[in-house]
Write an enzyme that holds these catalytic residues in place. Structure first.
Site, short mmCIF file in Angstrom:
data_model
loop_
_atom_site.label_atom_id
_atom_site.label_comp_id
_atom_site.label_asym_id
_atom_site.label_seq_id
_atom_site.Cartn_x
_atom_site.Cartn_y
_atom_site.Cartn_z
N LYS A 103 0.71 -1.27 -0.42
CA LYS A 103 0.24 0.19 -0.12
C LYS A 103 0.80 0.92 -0.06
O LYS A 103 1.93 1.67 0.70
CB LYS A 103 -1.13 -0.21 1.33
CG LYS A 103 -1.85 0.81 1.48
CD LYS A 103 -2.89 1.09 2.28
CE LYS A 103 -4.06 2.10 2.76
NZ LYS A 103 -4.97 1.67 3.92
N SER A 155 -9.67 1.69 2.68
CA SER A 155 -8.63 2.19 1.88
C SER A 155 -7.65 1.34 1.03
O SER A 155 -6.73 2.36 -0.15
CB SER A 155 -8.04 3.20 2.35
OG SER A 155 -6.96 3.20 3.82
N SER A 167 -9.65 -1.02 6.61
CA SER A 167 -9.21 -1.02 5.61
C SER A 167 -8.30 -1.88 5.18
O SER A 167 -7.45 -1.50 3.57
CB SER A 167 -8.33 0.82 6.00
OG SER A 167 -9.17 1.98 6.52
#
Length: 485
Positions: free
Chosen positions: A83, A164, A188
């Protein structure tokens, strides 16, 4: 080449590598080909934000090492995407999807990245994400960032990606990498893993180091593995383990961490397990189709020997309201992170980022930045606000002590079972672990999963439950990538 990359697991890849059927260099090139065809062309899934310019060199070096010395372990030569809020001290940026940080280079690897490199993993690139972990503004769609654009759900264009860790989940779902690393503050990892039909492990806060990860909340943040199978996710988890004394949360893990979590991959792990279902509140937003998928999953668990306590309602569920904790912690945590970037960094504070966005509204403010502004002017940066202090205590009481802890004690539970990621808020505020696994698809093709949750450092138990369910109820299918529904 006869090796099939689609849905290939880490053990299958290692078998092919050991037999000389493929090399890690060829493996990286195969993922490159899929990324070129489907992520940046064709359907333009847009999950991969940046690729490591040294990935092929790293792969070749690991191939050579394998030939001369043998593999370091299960992650040797395995391509991983991170990420875009996880630091790498190499030629890649770490931006949290923000154009304000598009030129930002970290001085060194995050602790978990150091561990991955030591294990022989290939850090292939960075995955797109919801900008600043969905802390930019209200109403911004999950999977959107000003730097990377919009990530699309490969199963159904009308289904959100979740956030996210959108790119991390979608890239795994589409077989653009073997496994990926996401981060979670409140759903997330669980949310995009659920909507991407993959496995996501949100560990106990304190199991994995957070050092070198662009933060959102000091009390709730954690990194976690994402994979297409429970075993792959656990192998990635193993590779990130290690004691980091610079992360104070890791002190709570003393004597509670296992060296190898694959020891808990038990196909009979559901037998005799007491699993509670908190029906009240957590099922209100389910469609009839989703409810049917969930109930079918529960029936399967009963067949596998689980003792289902239904309902096992959490008495405080409806009392858990908005909390100012993350809003207050964000400014403090982000400013501390930015201060460590070195003298060449252009962005030194949250205020600098807000000002940059104001100066470039066309590029950065498609959806606004109201949450960033609220964080800047609500928080003093000292964590002394009365509302923050009260909310932090209330969160722990309602979510942890009177919530999950009380419910599990009352019903003598091993774990709780939530539909999709609907339990993420209460588990995240408690700092407790969860694992989401695929359980089916709606008639429109949208993925739906179930989430096992438990108390602190009960990852071994959750792995047993998730693995047993997965092994006897394999439902995951790769997206076709031919056309959207």
């Amino acid at each position: 080449m006869s090796f099939e990359i689609v849905e290939a697991t880490i053990p299958e890849i290692q078998t092919a590598l050991a037999a000389g059927e493929i090399t890690s260099r060829q493996l990286v090139l195969m993922y490159y080909e899929r990324i070129a065809e489907h992520d940046k062309n064709g359907l333009t899934i847009n999950s991969v934000l940046e690729l490591n310019p040294d990935a092929l060199f790293i792969a070749e070096a690991l191939d050579r090492e394998r030939t001369l010395q043998g593999p370091r372990g299960p992650m040797h030569g395995i391509p991983v995407l991170l990420k875009d809020n996880i630091n790498t001290g190499d030629k890649m940026h770490t931006s949290a999807g923000s154009l304000a940080l598009a030129d930002s280079f970290a001085g060194e690897d995050a602790f978990i990245v150091q561990k991955l490199r030591e294990a022989g993993a290939i850090i292939m690139g960075k995955a797109n994400m919801t900008e600043f972990a969905n802390f930019m503004t209200n109403g911004m769609p999950s999977g959107y960032s000003s730097r990377g654009g919009q990530v699309l759900n490969p199963y159904n264009i009308s289904t959100p990606t979740g956030g996210s860790s959108a790119g991390s989940a979608v890239a795994v779902a589409c077989n653009f990498c073997t496994v990926s690393v996401g981060t979670e503050t409140s759903g997330s990892i669980l949310n995009p893993a659920n909507l991407g039909s993959i496995v996501g492990i949100k560990p106990t806060v304190g199991l994995l180091s957070r050092s070198g990860i662009l933060p959102l909340s000091n009390t709730q943040d954690t990194a976690g593995p994402m994979g297409r199978t429970v075993r792959d996710a656990v192998l990635l988890l193993n590779a990130m383990l290690g004691r980091d004394d610079s992360d104070a949360a890791m002190g709570t893990s003393t004597g509670r961490v296992h060296e190898d979590y694959t020891a808990f991959l038990d196909p009979d792990g559901l037998k005799g397990a007491r699993i509670g279902i908190p029906r009240d509140y957590y099922f209100e937003e389910l469609t009839e189709e989703q409810l049917a998928l969930f109930n079918a999953s529960v029936a399967k668990m009963r067949e596998l020997g689980a003792i289902i306590i239904d309902p096992a309602d959490i008495r405080t569920a409806r009392e858990i309201k908005y909390s100012s904790v993350v809003l207050n912690e964000f400014k403090t945590s982000l400013n501390a992170y930015l201060a460590k970037l070195g003298p060449g960094a252009k962005m030194r504070t949250l205020k600098d980022i807000i000002d940059f966005n104001h100066a470039h509204p066309q590029e950065t403010l498609r959806y606004g930045q109201s949450t960033l502004i609220d964080a800047e002017y609500t928080s003093s940066g000292t964590l002394t606000e009365p509302n923050y202090l009260r909310d932090r205590a209330t969160d722990l009481q309602l979510c942890k002590e009177l919530g999950i802890d009380a419910t599990m004690k009352e019903h003598q539970l091993d774990a709780l079972l939530f539909p999709a990621d609907f339990g993420a808020r209460i588990t995240s505020r408690s700092g407790y672990p969860s694992i989401v696994v695929p359980s089916g698809y709606t008639s429109a093709g949208a993925p739906f999963g179930v989430t096992f949750s438990a108390q602190a450092y009960q990852e071994p138990l959750l792995i047993k439950l998730a693995y047993a369910y997965e092994q006897h109820y394999k439902v995951r299918k790769a997206p076709s990538l031919r056309s959207f529904i």
